[in-house]
Design a protein around this motif. Structure first.
Motif, PDB file in Angstrom:
ATOM      1  N   HIS A  76      95.861 -33.529  11.771  1.00 14.15           N
ATOM      2  CA  HIS A  76      94.434 -33.815  11.955  1.00 14.15           C
ATOM      3  C   HIS A  76      94.133 -33.904  13.442  1.00 14.15           C
ATOM      4  O   HIS A  76      95.024 -34.162  14.249  1.00 14.15           O
ATOM      5  CB  HIS A  76      94.045 -35.125  11.261  1.00 14.15           C
ATOM      6  N   THR A  86      83.947 -33.845  16.096  1.00 15.58           N
ATOM      7  CA  THR A  86      84.270 -33.436  14.733  1.00 15.58           C
ATOM      8  C   THR A  86      85.716 -33.802  14.446  1.00 15.58           C
ATOM      9  O   THR A  86      86.624 -33.360  15.151  1.00 15.58           O
ATOM     10  CB  THR A  86      84.093 -31.910  14.557  1.00 15.58           C
ATOM     11  N   PHE A  88      88.712 -33.049  12.225  1.00 13.70           N
ATOM     12  CA  PHE A  88      89.048 -31.892  11.403  1.00 13.70           C
ATOM     13  C   PHE A  88      90.466 -31.997  10.864  1.00 13.70           C
ATOM     14  O   PHE A  88      91.287 -32.767  11.349  1.00 13.70           O
ATOM     15  CB  PHE A  88      88.873 -30.593  12.201  1.00 13.70           C
ATOM     16  N   PHE A  93      91.278 -26.598  15.956  1.00 16.39           N
ATOM     17  CA  PHE A  93      89.887 -26.539  15.493  1.00 16.39           C
ATOM     18  C   PHE A  93      89.534 -25.162  14.948  1.00 16.39           C
ATOM     19  O   PHE A  93      88.811 -25.048  13.961  1.00 16.39           O
ATOM     20  CB  PHE A  93      88.928 -26.922  16.629  1.00 16.39           C
ATOM     21  N   ARG A  96      90.948 -24.663  11.254  1.00  8.29           N
ATOM     22  CA  ARG A  96      90.783 -25.867  10.441  1.00  8.29           C
ATOM     23  C   ARG A  96      90.263 -25.527   9.044  1.00  8.29           C
ATOM     24  O   ARG A  96      89.756 -24.444   8.794  1.00  8.29           O
ATOM     25  CB  ARG A  96      89.813 -26.829  11.124  1.00  8.29           C
ATOM     26  N   GLN A  98      87.316 -26.152   7.091  1.00 11.55           N
ATOM     27  CA  GLN A  98      85.949 -26.591   7.406  1.00 11.55           C
ATOM     28  C   GLN A  98      85.353 -27.510   6.345  1.00 11.55           C
ATOM     29  O   GLN A  98      84.471 -28.302   6.645  1.00 11.55           O
ATOM     30  CB  GLN A  98      85.048 -25.381   7.615  1.00 11.55           C
ATOM     31  N   ASP A 101      85.682 -31.220   7.375  1.00 14.23           N
ATOM     32  CA  ASP A 101      85.124 -31.683   8.649  1.00 14.23           C
ATOM     33  C   ASP A 101      84.264 -32.928   8.472  1.00 14.23           C
ATOM     34  O   ASP A 101      83.538 -33.071   7.491  1.00 14.23           O
ATOM     35  CB  ASP A 101      84.256 -30.595   9.291  1.00 14.23           C
ATOM     36  N   PHE A 103      81.534 -34.653  11.005  1.00 11.61           N
ATOM     37  CA  PHE A 103      80.834 -34.494  12.278  1.00 11.61           C
ATOM     38  C   PHE A 103      80.088 -35.768  12.631  1.00 11.61           C
ATOM     39  O   PHE A 103      79.432 -36.377  11.786  1.00 11.61           O
ATOM     40  CB  PHE A 103      79.854 -33.320  12.217  1.00 11.61           C
TER      41      PHE A 103
END
Length: 152
Positions: A76, A86, A88, A93, A96, A98, A101, A103
């Motif tokens: 992570h 973010t 992730f 990144f 990742r 998504q 995520d 944010f």
């Protein structure tokens, strides 16, 4: 008759405020607001910077906790973008997952400099050395991450 006229016109009690009194009070309040606005703005910016510093430390600690607990058997990390941070799941990144995520928007009055992402290894929480600097007109804070993943 004279007593009646004096009582009616000269010794009459007043109820309420005159328009002059209201304008004077509003003028004084306006002057006080204008005089204290810069001080209040500086205070707000200082509080905003400290709050963002504490938030960014929390994001890093959460990502490290996810990696230490081997959540979804994956590393992570935290990406520091122009709009915020973010958290992730993945080795970096760009690669990742998504859908995982998280944010967190940042304050428009705080600038973030340094590395763009920090990754934590699963089970060990190790990371590469990194420094993130948060700053505004009131000052700056540094967040340091060492190779063992310790966040200071």
């Amino acid at each position: 008759m004279f007593a009646y006229i004096c009582k009616k016109f000269i010794f009459r009690s007043q109820n309420g405020f005159t328009i002059i009194e209201v304008v004077v009070v509003l003028g004084i309040l306006g002057i006080l607001m204008v005089a204290t606005a810069p001080v209040a703005w500086e205070f707000y910016q200082g509080i905003d910077l400290k709050s963002e510093y504490q938030n960014y430390q929390a994001y890093l600690k959460l990502a490290r906790a996810y990696a230490l607990s081997n959540k979804n058997a994956s590393p992570h990390g935290v990406y520091f973008g122009p709009g915020g941070a973010t958290i992730f799941q993945g080795s970096n990144f760009a690669a990742r997952n998504q859908s995982k995520d998280q944010f967190f928007p940042k304050s428009a009055f705080v600038d973030v400099a340094g590395v763009s992402e920090v990754n934590f290894a699963p089970l060990s929480g190790k990371s590469s050395d990194a420094t993130i600097t948060l700053s505004n007109k009131r000052g700056s804070y540094n967040i340091n991450i060492n190779a063992q993943g310790k966040i200071e």
